[in-house]
Every structure is written in structure tokens, then in C-alpha cells.
Scaffold this motif. Structure first.
Motif, PDB file in Angstrom:
ATOM      1  N   VAL A   7       0.835  -1.205   0.000  1.00 19.41           N
ATOM      2  CA  VAL A   7       0.000   0.000   0.000  1.00 19.41           C
ATOM      3  C   VAL A   7       0.870   1.255   0.000  1.00 19.41           C
ATOM      4  N   GLU A   8       1.882   1.296   0.871  1.00 20.44           N
ATOM      5  CA  GLU A   8       2.787   2.449   0.880  1.00 20.44           C
ATOM      6  C   GLU A   8       3.583   2.533  -0.417  1.00 20.44           C
ATOM      7  N   THR A   9       3.924   1.383  -0.959  1.00 15.34           N
ATOM      8  CA  THR A   9       4.621   1.363  -2.238  1.00 15.34           C
ATOM      9  C   THR A   9       3.740   1.960  -3.326  1.00 15.34           C
ATOM     10  N   TRP A  10       2.464   1.599  -3.315  1.00 15.38           N
ATOM     11  CA  TRP A  10       1.539   2.144  -4.317  1.00 15.38           C
ATOM     12  C   TRP A  10       1.367   3.649  -4.133  1.00 15.38           C
ATOM     13  N   ARG A  11       1.409   4.127  -2.911  1.00 11.41           N
ATOM     14  CA  ARG A  11       1.355   5.586  -2.686  1.00 11.41           C
ATOM     15  C   ARG A  11       2.542   6.271  -3.373  1.00 11.41           C
ATOM     16  N   ALA A  12       3.710   5.628  -3.305  1.00 11.34           N
ATOM     17  CA  ALA A  12       4.894   6.207  -3.937  1.00 11.34           C
ATOM     18  C   ALA A  12       4.735   6.232  -5.462  1.00 11.34           C
ATOM     19  N   LEU A  13       4.209   5.150  -6.028  1.00  9.68           N
ATOM     20  CA  LEU A  13       3.987   5.144  -7.471  1.00  9.68           C
ATOM     21  C   LEU A  13       2.976   6.222  -7.874  1.00  9.68           C
ATOM     22  N   ALA A  14       1.930   6.380  -7.075  1.00 12.34           N
ATOM     23  CA  ALA A  14       0.938   7.416  -7.368  1.00 12.34           C
ATOM     24  C   ALA A  14       1.581   8.802  -7.329  1.00 12.34           C
ATOM     25  N   GLN A  15       2.538   9.010  -6.413  1.00 14.52           N
ATOM     26  CA  GLN A  15       3.225  10.295  -6.329  1.00 14.52           C
ATOM     27  C   GLN A  15       4.119  10.514  -7.552  1.00 14.52           C
ATOM     28  N   LEU A  16       4.810   9.462  -7.979  1.00 13.74           N
ATOM     29  CA  LEU A  16       5.634   9.575  -9.191  1.00 13.74           C
ATOM     30  C   LEU A  16       4.773   9.947 -10.394  1.00 13.74           C
ATOM     31  N   HIS A  17       3.591   9.379 -10.448  1.00  8.70           N
ATOM     32  CA  HIS A  17       2.666   9.713 -11.535  1.00  8.70           C
ATOM     33  C   HIS A  17       2.205  11.157 -11.424  1.00  8.70           C
ATOM     34  N   ALA A  18       1.854  11.581 -10.221  1.00  6.03           N
ATOM     35  CA  ALA A  18       1.398  12.952 -10.022  1.00  6.03           C
ATOM     36  C   ALA A  18       2.491  13.963 -10.349  1.00  6.03           C
ATOM     37  N   ASP A  19       3.745  13.577 -10.102  1.00  2.00           N
ATOM     38  CA  ASP A  19       4.875  14.470 -10.363  1.00  2.00           C
ATOM     39  C   ASP A  19       5.299  14.471 -11.833  1.00  2.00           C
ATOM     40  N   GLY A  20       4.677  13.634 -12.646  1.00  2.00           N
ATOM     41  CA  GLY A  20       4.995  13.597 -14.060  1.00  2.00           C
ATOM     42  C   GLY A  20       6.220  12.781 -14.416  1.00  2.00           C
ATOM     43  N   ARG A  21       6.750  12.024 -13.459  1.00  2.00           N
ATOM     44  CA  ARG A  21       7.924  11.186 -13.749  1.00  2.00           C
ATOM     45  C   ARG A  21       7.524   9.905 -14.483  1.00  2.00           C
ATOM     46  N   VAL A  22       6.276   9.479 -14.307  1.00  2.00           N
ATOM     47  CA  VAL A  22       5.759   8.264 -14.938  1.00  2.00           C
ATOM     48  C   VAL A  22       4.425   8.602 -15.581  1.00  2.00           C
ATOM     49  N   ARG A  23       4.247   8.166 -16.811  1.00  2.00           N
ATOM     50  CA  ARG A  23       3.011   8.482 -17.527  1.00  2.00           C
ATOM     51  C   ARG A  23       1.840   7.625 -17.057  1.00  2.00           C
ATOM     52  N   ALA A  24       2.131   6.402 -16.597  1.00  2.00           N
ATOM     53  CA  ALA A  24       1.085   5.525 -16.075  1.00  2.00           C
ATOM     54  C   ALA A  24       1.725   4.592 -15.055  1.00  2.00           C
ATOM     55  N   VAL A  25       0.936   4.172 -14.071  1.00  7.58           N
ATOM     56  CA  VAL A  25       1.442   3.264 -13.043  1.00  7.58           C
ATOM     57  C   VAL A  25       0.479   2.091 -12.895  1.00  7.58           C
ATOM     58  N   GLY A  26       1.050   0.947 -12.522  1.00  2.84           N
ATOM     59  CA  GLY A  26       0.245  -0.248 -12.381  1.00  2.84           C
ATOM     60  C   GLY A  26       0.897  -1.242 -11.455  1.00  2.84           C
ATOM     61  N   VAL A  27       0.402  -2.452 -11.495  1.00  2.00           N
ATOM     62  CA  VAL A  27       0.888  -3.515 -10.612  1.00  2.00           C
ATOM     63  C   VAL A  27       1.110  -4.775 -11.437  1.00  2.00           C
ATOM     64  N   SER A  28       1.736  -5.747 -10.805  1.00  2.40           N
ATOM     65  CA  SER A  28       1.987  -7.025 -11.447  1.00  2.40           C
ATOM     66  C   SER A  28       1.751  -8.132 -10.429  1.00  2.40           C
ATOM     67  N   ASN A  29       1.078  -9.172 -10.860  1.00  2.00           N
ATOM     68  CA  ASN A  29       0.830 -10.352 -10.019  1.00  2.00           C
ATOM     69  C   ASN A  29      -0.107 -10.088  -8.845  1.00  2.00           C
ATOM     70  N   PHE A  30      -0.874  -9.018  -8.891  1.00  2.00           N
ATOM     71  CA  PHE A  30      -1.849  -8.739  -7.836  1.00  2.00           C
ATOM     72  C   PHE A  30      -3.110  -9.557  -8.085  1.00  2.00           C
ATOM     73  N   GLY A  31      -3.679 -10.070  -7.013  1.00  2.00           N
ATOM     74  CA  GLY A  31      -4.961 -10.751  -7.077  1.00  2.00           C
ATOM     75  C   GLY A  31      -6.084  -9.784  -6.730  1.00  2.00           C
ATOM     76  N   ILE A  32      -7.300 -10.289  -6.795  1.00  2.00           N
ATOM     77  CA  ILE A  32      -8.453  -9.438  -6.497  1.00  2.00           C
ATOM     78  C   ILE A  32      -8.370  -8.892  -5.070  1.00  2.00           C
ATOM     79  N   ALA A  33      -7.922  -9.710  -4.114  1.00  3.40           N
ATOM     80  CA  ALA A  33      -7.855  -9.271  -2.715  1.00  3.40           C
ATOM     81  C   ALA A  33      -6.937  -8.061  -2.562  1.00  3.40           C
ATOM     82  N   GLU A  34      -5.761  -8.103  -3.187  1.00  6.28           N
ATOM     83  CA  GLU A  34      -4.825  -6.978  -3.067  1.00  6.28           C
ATOM     84  C   GLU A  34      -5.350  -5.743  -3.795  1.00  6.28           C
ATOM     85  N   LEU A  35      -5.992  -5.939  -4.929  1.00  4.76           N
ATOM     86  CA  LEU A  35      -6.565  -4.808  -5.649  1.00  4.76           C
ATOM     87  C   LEU A  35      -7.677  -4.154  -4.837  1.00  4.76           C
ATOM     88  N   GLN A  36      -8.439  -4.958  -4.122  1.00  7.68           N
ATOM     89  CA  GLN A  36      -9.496  -4.407  -3.279  1.00  7.68           C
ATOM     90  C   GLN A  36      -8.922  -3.615  -2.108  1.00  7.68           C
TER      91      GLN A  36
END
Length: 275
Positions: free
Chosen positions: A118-147
């Protein structure tokens, strides 16, 4: 016929057929990626743990292609999860790739027992907000983690890269992605070659005058998956890319769907916890 693109956001699209460099020797990566770019690929998928980001970066620099023409994905490794460590790891990946802005950054594995995604995803969201990354996502997440991410009030990942192939269709997870506006991306799309020996695939390949690998890639495209086949053989790199020109019938897609056995060829995200 050009490779179709899928929309990750209002301003970002991803080529549906890309080139993966998992287990490509770092010493060979530049040449292999240059071959893929020459074949027509405009989407390269790497990861910090692969150890070949520098080779990808050198290939991009040597290609002569305009900046931004090649869509580049890399992934954060498990040991770097956490807010500050994610930001630092991202900068190291960018230095190796030689990029100022990344197209797509992914959390490589959820590592639920580690408790940091969750904290890691907050960091990715910040990188996206700062314009360093055009899109952010995840890999190998199941429905439980996405929820969990949704319940934390965080942005929805643009994409989830998961193991998917004819022996592991992941229909329920793909349906969840579709319902929540996420794109599905398939790694190990040929089941490490296991799908290529299936008689059903061979029969469809014969009907189209195609290779079994081309048929499986075309099936992914028909499902709406982003797909990233990997090869180090120039002929197969070129052949795999030509799969985007193959159009399967609905009946052929259904026949391949029916091969699903729930069979994994890679680690199970629920039990994979390597740092």
C-alpha cells in the motif's frame, strides 16, 4: 496492419503487442532489443530484477527512434518496497534506462506478508502525479490486493501484469480488471512453450498457415490482453511480431479458452515472497 493500442488513461495508450526481456542475458540485451525494434516492436518490458535495464537503455539510445516512440515498462523489485525506498529505486532504474520520463512503472509482486504494497503504491501514485511516470500499475496482484488498494482510497492501477496463457486463462481476474477499468497484461504468454505443443493450437495454426506461437499471441490480442512474448532468436522475434496480423474467429478463440487447466508455469503470487 499496425499493432493496436489500448488506453491506460485519457492521455496514455500502450501497444498491445510488446517485447519482454525476462531472462535475457544482460550482455546480449542491447542486441536483442535492437533486433526487436528493427522488427517493429514499439513496446519493451523489463524490470529491475532482470539486471538488463542498462541494455534496454543502450538499445533505445542506439535505435535513432524519436524520444517517446517506444513505450517502456520497468518494475520495482520486492526488496525495494516501501515509500522512500520505492522512490530511490525508481531513480536508479531511470539512470540505468537513460530516461527522464517512464511510460509505465509496476510493483513487481504484491508480497502481502511483507505488508508494504500500500505504501509502495502511494509512492507510485506520487511519481505519476509528479509527471515522472506516464502511467502506473501492478503485477501479479490478485483481487484481494486490488481491493485493499481501492479500500485505501488510492488510485486504481492502470494495468495488472499477470501470468496468463491458454493453460491459465485467469478469466475471473480479467473480468475484475474489465469491471474496474484496468487493462490485463500477460506474462509468460506462451506458457514457457508448453502451450505450443497442444494439438488444438497446432490445428488452428495449420488452418491459418501460422506458427503455434503466432496463434497463441493472436488469441491474447483477441481477448484484449497486452502481451509481451520473449525470444532471443531473430527469426522468432520477427515471427512473433507478425502475429498481430492474424485474426482468429470467435469459435477459434473459444476453443483456446477451453484449454484452461488452471496450470501455472511461474510462481504463485500467494506464496512467492522472495526479497
Amino acid at each position: 496492419m499496425s499493432v493496436p493500442h489500448l488506453r491506460l488513461s485519457e492521455s496514455v495508450t500502450i501497444p498491445q503487442l510488446g517485447f519482454g526481456v525476462f531472462k535475457v542475458d544482460p550482455a546480449a540485451t542491447q542486441q536483442v532489443v535492437e533486433t526487436a525494434l528493427e522488427a517493429g516492436y514499439r513496446h519493451i518490458d523489463t524490470a529491475a530484477v532482470y539486471g538488463n535495464e542498462e541494455g534496454v537503455g543502450r538499445a533505445l539510445a542506439a535505435s535513432g527512434l524519436p524520444a517517446g516512440e517506444v513505450f517502456v515498462t520497468t518494475k520495482l523489485w520486492n526488496a525495494d518496497q516501501g515509500y522512500d525506498t520505492t522512490l530511490a529505486a525508481f531513480e536508479r532504474s531511470m539512470e540505468r534506462l537513460g530516461l527522464d520520463v517512464l511510460d509505465l512503472y509496476l510493483i513487481h509482486w504484491p508480497m502481502p506478508d511483507h505488508g508494504s504494497y500500500v505504501e509502495t503504491w502511494r509512492a507510485l501514485a506520487q511519481l505519476h502525479a509528479d509527471g515522472r511516470v506516464r502511467a502506473v500499475g501492478v503485477s501479479n496482484f490478485g483481487i484481494a490486493e486490488l481491493q485493499v488498494l481501492a479500500e485505501a482510497g488510492l488510485p486504481t492501477p492502470a494495468i495488472n501484469q499477470i501470468e496468463a496463457h491458454p493453460l491459465l486463462g485467469q478469466a475471473a481476474l480479467r473480468d475484475y480488471h474489465r469491471t474496474h477499468g484496468m487493462v490485463t497484461e500477460a506474462w509468460s504468454p506462451l506458457a514457457q512453450g508448453q502451450a505450443l505443443d497442444l494439438p488444438e493450437i497446432a490445428a488452428i495454426a495449420e488452418a491459418h498457415g501460422a506458427t503455434p506461437a503466432q496463434i497463441v499471441i493472436a488469441w491474447h490480442l483477441a481477448l484484449g490482453n497486452v502481451v509481451i512474448p520473449k525470444s532471443v532468436t531473430p527469426e522468432r522475434i520477427t515471427s512473433n511480431f507478425a502475429a498481430h496480423e492474424i485474426v482468429l474467429t470467435d469459435e477459434e478463440v473459444a476453443r483456446i479458452d477451453a484449454l484452461d487447466r488452471g496450470h501455472r508455469v511461474g510462481p504463485d503470487p500467494n506464496t512467492f515472497h522472495r526479497l
